[in-house]
Scaffold this active site. Structure first.
Site, PDB file in Angstrom:
ATOM      1  N   PHE A   1      48.235  24.164 -11.684  1.00 42.95           N
ATOM      2  CA  PHE A   1      49.069  22.970 -11.580  1.00 42.95           C
ATOM      3  C   PHE A   1      49.100  22.271 -12.926  1.00 42.95           C
ATOM      4  O   PHE A   1      48.186  22.456 -13.735  1.00 42.95           O
ATOM      5  CB  PHE A   1      48.520  22.020 -10.508  1.00 42.95           C
ATOM      6  CG  PHE A   1      49.533  21.663  -9.468  1.00 42.95           C
ATOM      7  CD1 PHE A   1      49.855  22.558  -8.463  1.00 42.95           C
ATOM      8  CD2 PHE A   1      50.187  20.433  -9.497  1.00 42.95           C
ATOM      9  CE1 PHE A   1      50.802  22.236  -7.507  1.00 42.95           C
ATOM     10  CE2 PHE A   1      51.133  20.110  -8.553  1.00 42.95           C
ATOM     11  CZ  PHE A   1      51.443  21.004  -7.545  1.00 42.95           C
TER      12      PHE A   1
ATOM     13  N   GLN B   1      55.629   7.047 -12.326  1.00 42.79           N
ATOM     14  CA  GLN B   1      55.836   8.437 -12.737  1.00 42.79           C
ATOM     15  C   GLN B   1      57.216   8.969 -12.356  1.00 42.79           C
ATOM     16  O   GLN B   1      57.657   8.798 -11.224  1.00 42.79           O
ATOM     17  CB  GLN B   1      54.784   9.323 -12.082  1.00 42.79           C
ATOM     18  CG  GLN B   1      54.937  10.796 -12.416  1.00 42.79           C
ATOM     19  CD  GLN B   1      53.709  11.573 -12.008  1.00 42.79           C
ATOM     20  OE1 GLN B   1      53.525  11.906 -10.840  1.00 42.79           O
ATOM     21  NE2 GLN B   1      52.834  11.833 -12.950  1.00 42.79           N
TER      22      GLN B   1
ATOM     23  N   HIS C   1      58.932  12.445 -11.926  1.00 41.62           N
ATOM     24  CA  HIS C   1      58.598  13.862 -11.800  1.00 41.62           C
ATOM     25  C   HIS C   1      59.741  14.674 -12.393  1.00 41.62           C
ATOM     26  O   HIS C   1      60.905  14.407 -12.106  1.00 41.62           O
ATOM     27  CB  HIS C   1      58.395  14.193 -10.326  1.00 41.62           C
ATOM     28  CG  HIS C   1      57.816  15.543 -10.076  1.00 41.62           C
ATOM     29  ND1 HIS C   1      58.484  16.699 -10.377  1.00 41.62           N
ATOM     30  CD2 HIS C   1      56.619  15.928  -9.553  1.00 41.62           C
ATOM     31  CE1 HIS C   1      57.729  17.738 -10.045  1.00 41.62           C
ATOM     32  NE2 HIS C   1      56.590  17.298  -9.542  1.00 41.62           N
TER      33      HIS C   1
ATOM     34  N   LEU D   1      62.179  16.416  -4.213  1.00 42.91           N
ATOM     35  CA  LEU D   1      61.238  17.036  -5.125  1.00 42.91           C
ATOM     36  C   LEU D   1      61.161  18.548  -4.980  1.00 42.91           C
ATOM     37  O   LEU D   1      61.140  19.069  -3.873  1.00 42.91           O
ATOM     38  CB  LEU D   1      59.853  16.457  -4.857  1.00 42.91           C
ATOM     39  CG  LEU D   1      58.887  16.746  -5.986  1.00 42.91           C
ATOM     40  CD1 LEU D   1      59.159  15.806  -7.126  1.00 42.91           C
ATOM     41  CD2 LEU D   1      57.464  16.608  -5.515  1.00 42.91           C
TER      42      LEU D   1
ATOM     43  N   GLU E   1      55.785  21.065  -8.568  1.00 39.18           N
ATOM     44  CA  GLU E   1      55.234  21.722  -9.743  1.00 39.18           C
ATOM     45  C   GLU E   1      54.660  23.094  -9.394  1.00 39.18           C
ATOM     46  O   GLU E   1      54.480  23.946 -10.268  1.00 39.18           O
ATOM     47  CB  GLU E   1      54.072  20.836 -10.210  1.00 39.18           C
ATOM     48  CG  GLU E   1      53.787  20.806 -11.654  1.00 39.18           C
ATOM     49  CD  GLU E   1      52.969  19.556 -11.948  1.00 39.18           C
ATOM     50  OE1 GLU E   1      53.576  18.491 -12.141  1.00 39.18           O
ATOM     51  OE2 GLU E   1      51.739  19.651 -11.960  1.00 39.18           O
TER      52      GLU E   1
ATOM     53  N   ARG F   1      53.372  15.682 -16.349  1.00 43.15           N
ATOM     54  CA  ARG F   1      54.737  15.311 -15.958  1.00 43.15           C
ATOM     55  C   ARG F   1      55.414  14.366 -16.932  1.00 43.15           C
ATOM     56  O   ARG F   1      56.623  14.476 -17.161  1.00 43.15           O
ATOM     57  CB  ARG F   1      54.687  14.659 -14.586  1.00 43.15           C
ATOM     58  CG  ARG F   1      54.259  15.643 -13.549  1.00 43.15           C
ATOM     59  CD  ARG F   1      54.038  14.993 -12.216  1.00 43.15           C
ATOM     60  NE  ARG F   1      53.661  16.041 -11.266  1.00 43.15           N
ATOM     61  CZ  ARG F   1      53.263  15.811 -10.027  1.00 43.15           C
ATOM     62  NH1 ARG F   1      53.180  14.565  -9.579  1.00 43.15           N
ATOM     63  NH2 ARG F   1      52.954  16.802  -9.239  1.00 43.15           N
TER      64      ARG F   1
END
Ligand SMILES: Cc1cc2nc3c(=O)[nH]c(=O)nc-3n(C[C@H](O)[C@H](O)[C@H](O)COP(=O)(O)OP(=O)(O)OC[C@H]3O[C@@H](n4cnc5c(N)ncnc54)[C@H](O)[C@@H]3O)c2cc1C
Ligand code: FES
Lengths: 597, 233
Positions: free
Chosen positions: A117, A237, A239, A249, A252, A283
């Site tokens: 990740f 954040q 993404h 989304l 990742e 990110r």
């Protein structure tokens, strides 16, 4: 007539944080969980990629490496005492879930399978490491289901579809909350010795977001309105891989399994920005790289998006899968079933045959209600507010600093949900029973009644859309003083217009219109806190990027921001300005360094 | 394109009987039905009431009947439906207001199968995971996907005829644990499925399977649960 209930402890929110806390507080404590949605509808269920823990099931891993990654990922604004707890206790928390029945993916020898990740590395940044424990790309769903299943098993008391309006604070002590039963419109007071806020994020202040419609930060706004500080609100954040225009989304995990990003020229542009970790850089770095590509005219067809490419032939050509192994379409479909389906359903593209358009999407609030490592909410003097706790995305411990690593929110809510549940139980054991309160949330109930009667010219949907576009355009990936000052004046104007809403639904039962109006008021307050905090911080760090101050400035800004609503408290959004204070960063092990990946 | 959106309405505080609202909305083929409902509420009638949260097919809030089949509004695109869209609440459940139905009986059936891992044996001495092979994990993978939206149960003609029937969703949940190699509570999960209200009421009509937005092979899962009961698993 308002109905009154008394418990030892009440938990607001039935996502991962709230349920984890409930399961750990429940032994010996009379607990109730209150949620505006049925528990399994909580947004934890949408988390895809995984939950980190250095189990070392695939390759060597150590909690020290994980702690380092978390601190560096957060651009050194992470409290290192908290990051150490996160990294050490993650192992136990993940194993506890397995024991409670969570169906993790398995290795050949029957252990929990792990994947790579973004930002998670071996040996202090040398190369990506397989640390994320997962169940395909449905990890959040499995966590939420498993936690709720165990709550059923233990017979924990739930109040589902109860909308909590406001926290009751008397003489600086948390006493309970006021709520509306959505189905009937009946108001309820919940009195308790301890109150835990676990209401999740507030990404709905932005136009393009991965967040649920319900994520409006109602109780974060309530805390702010009661005169308590909010921490690090400027760090939100974005993404990198949201579905173009929709914001949905694409985890990742797609890149963890080997997917790459390409620009309009077909270049793997992350080679320029993060030569070691490439598409698995954190990110903030990737989102800003995408933005730079787009601004340089290298978006696809010169437009405002780039491609995520997970075609097996691309992955094999780039040797980007873990260990440089060859992958097949069938393997990818097994590892990423839901996000592949999402690309097919929402974009009408088969990602095994073509790359998909993506753009950064507003995703996660690093900031929120300041707490210590046991979930105790910190007030103005940074001393705990008796009886008040917070955990999960609404809280700021801070283990995410200026930028959260993927998989770290789920770890956060498990580790600190658990710790706050235990701390609540301990607090309740020593506290006297909840007394009746003198002034129970009168302001919030009056505000709700005012909204319900309002017949002005303004519409909830129009004001919400105006706020969301303002935030995405002016308080998004790229920020400038000028843009943010404009944003503040737009937000203040929207707050004024909010006083003149007109609602169509005069009913008591299932009046979601009035609740949406109330949520909008909360979002407006939080949008203002976010914008003002971002304007206040004249440096760039993690997710907070200022074009006018593009460098990190440790000499002046290596501390957390605390934002307070100036002036009186109330239950609706008002514009009385915001004042600031600071909270020092805990630095125990890793001194700030330049952040290169 | 211009979409004619027809929505079945009900609000006992306003009228004793249901009625239909008709809206005309400009929509793109890639819009979700949920986007249209949100716009109808925002722009045309604030009193229009429905549940929604995640907006991408994972939370299970917005199950409803769309052009005659049970679907999630956020996972159904205008391009699949064309320019005439009819939305109604799920059948067989009490309507509370507009598209909101009372889910409590459905959830009570869900809880009746003791939907949690039952295993009181000691944990591994090293505190680590209970081992499970990839094949054992795969055995119940399909039924772990359930999001409790209610599409299947509300599509079942047996359930329409007799609301006491536990319904496919509860059986799916029982399956998830019955076939988990770590579980030791088979008898407890199936206890609620043995009588008149239980698994034997299923008539293998496949409506549940056809309407599952998670594409769970529900009819097959029900057959496997029946078999497990017969074989005394
Ligand atoms: C698409 C997506 C994918 C993600 N993937 C990952 C991942 O792979 N790994 C990772 O670590 N993180 C991931 N995240 C982030 C992570 O899922 C969230 O940050 C986390 O689940 C938040 O959990 P929570 O318990 O704090 O809140 P939530 O799960 O959002 O729950 C909030 C709860 O509060 C209740 N509530 C809110 N307001 C009120 C009110 N006024 N009255 C009553 N109840 C209220 C809600 O009903 C709900 O029960 C992802 C996020 C998204 C959006
Ligand atoms: S809104 Fe969550 S499934 Fe549709």
């Amino acid at each position: 007539m308002t109905q009154v209930h008394t418990f030892d402890a009440i938990i607001i929110g039935a996502g991962g944080a709230g349920l984890m806390a409930a399961l750990h507080a429940e032994r010996g404590t009379n607990v109730a969980v209150i949620s505006k949605m049925y528990p399994t509808r909580s947004h934890t269920g949408t988390a895809q990629g995984g939950v980190a823990a250095p189990l070392g099931n695939m390759e060597e891993d150590r909690w020290e490496w994980y702690m380092y990654d978390t601190v560096k990922g957060g651009d050194y604004l992470v409290d290192q005492d908290a990051a150490e707890i996160l990294a050490r206790e993650s192992v136990d928390a993940v194993l506890e879930l397995e024991h409670w029945g969570l169906p993790f993916d398995r290795t050949e020898d029957g252990r929990i399978e792990q994947r790579r990740f973004g930002g998670h590395t071996r040996d202090f940044g040398k190369s990506p490491v397989m640390r994320s424990c997962k169940s395909a790309d449905r990890t959040g769903h499995m966590i939420l289901q498993t936690l709720y299943q165990n709550c059923i098993r233990r017979g924990i008391r739930f109040f589902d579809e109860f909308f909590v309006l406001d926290l009751i604070l008397e003489d600086g002590i948390a006493r309970g909350v006021a709520a509306v039963e959505i189905a009937t419109g009946q108001t309820h007071l919940f009195l308790a010795k301890a109150v835990l806020l676990a209401t999740g994020g507030f990404g709905r202040m932005f136009a393009v977001t991965s967040n649920a419609h319900s994520l409006s930060g109602d109780l974060v706004a309530s805390v702010f309105r009661r005169g308590l500080p909010l921490e690090d609100m400027e760090f939100f954040q974005f993404h990198p891989t949201g579905i173009y225009k929709m914001g949905i989304l694409l985890s990742e995990a797609a890149r963890g399994e080997g997917g790459i990003m390409i620009n309009g020229l077909g270049e793997r542009f992350m080679e320029r920005y993060a030569p070691t970790l490439l598409d698995l850089a954190p990110r903030d770095i990737i989102s800003r790289s995408i933005d730079q590509e787009i601004r340089a005219g290298r978006g696809v067809d010169g437009k405002d998006y780039v491609y995520l490419d997970i075609r097996p032939e691309t992955i094999n050509r780039c040797q980007s899968a873990p260990g440089g192994k060859t992958v097949t379409a069938a393997q990818l479909e097994a590892k990423l079933p839901d996000i592949i389906e999402m690309m097919r359903v929402y974009q009408g593209i088969d990602p095994m045959k073509a790359p998909v358009p993506i753009q950064p999407t507003a995703h996660y609030a690093m900031g929120g209600i300041p707490t210590d490592c046991d979930g105790r909410v910190l007030g103005g003097s940074l001393s705990p507010v008796p009886g008040l706790f917070a955990a999960g995305e609404c809280a700021c411990v801070s283990v995410h600093g200026a930028n959260r690593l993927g998989t770290n929110s789920l770890v956060d809510l498990l580790v600190f949900g658990r710790r706050s549940g235990r701390a609540m139980a301990e607090f309740c054991a020593g506290a006297s029973p909840a007394d009746p309160v003198a002034h129970a949330a009168e302001e919030a109930l009056a505000e709700l009644a005012r909204l319900q009667r309002s017949r002005g010219p303004e519409r909830v949907g129009a004001l919400r859309a105006a706020m969301q576009h303002c935030m995405t355009d002016k308080v998004g990936l790229n920020r400038t003083a000028g843009g943010m000052e404009e944003a503040l004046s737009i937000l203040r104007d929207l707050k004024e217009r909010y006083r003149h809403l007109g609602l169509a639904d005069a009913g008591q039962k299932w009046n979601t219109e009035v609740l949406e109006a109330y949520e909008l008021g909360c979002l407006l307050d939080l949008a203002e806190a976010t914008t003002a905090s971002a304007l206040h911080r004249t440096e760039s760090r993690g997710a907070h990027f200022r074009e006018d101050f593009p460098k990190r400035d440790d000499a002046n800004w290596l501390h957390h921001t605390l934002a307070f609503r100036a002036g009186s408290s109330g239950a609706g959004p008002v514009s009385e300005g915001i004042r600031f204070d600071r909270r020092p960063v805990s630095i125990t092990t890793f001194q700030p360094e330049a952040r290169v990946y | 394109m211009l979409v004619a959106l027809k929505i079945k309405r009900f609000d006992p505080e306003r009228k004793p009987a249901a009625w239909w609202s008709n809206y005309k909305l400009e929509a793109a083929p890639g819009d979700r039905v949920l986007d249209l409902l949100v716009r109808a509420k925002d722009e045309l009638d604030g009193s229009l009431t429905f549940r929604r949260s995640c907006a991408h097919g994972i939370c299970g809030s917005d199950a409803m009947r769309i052009n005659g089949t049970n679907r999630l509004a956020c996972k159904t695109l205008v391009r699949e439906l064309g320019s005439r869209i009819t939305v109604e609440p799920l059948l067989g459940m009490r309507v509370e207001k507009d598209l909101v139905v009372d889910m409590e009986p459905f959830l009570a059936s869900y809880r009746s199968v003791k939907p949690y891992l039952i295993n009181d044996e000691p944990l591994p001495a090293d505190g680590r995971e209970r081992r499970q092979s990839p094949a054992e994990r795969l055995r119940f993978d399909d039924t772990t996907k359930c999001i409790l939206c209610g599409c299947c149960t509300a599509a079942c003609p047996v359930f329409w005829a007799d609301g006491e029937y536990v319904g496919p969703a509860a059986i799916v949940q029982a399956h998830r644990f019955l076939f988990d190699s770590r579980d030791r509570g088979a008898g407890e999960h199936t206890a609620a499925l043995l009588d008149m209200k239980g698994v034997w009421r299923c008539r293998t009509i496949f409506q549940c399977t056809l309407s599952c937005p998670r594409e769970i092979k529900i009819t097959q899962a029900i057959a496997e649960v029946k078999q497990a009961i017969v074989l005394g698993k």
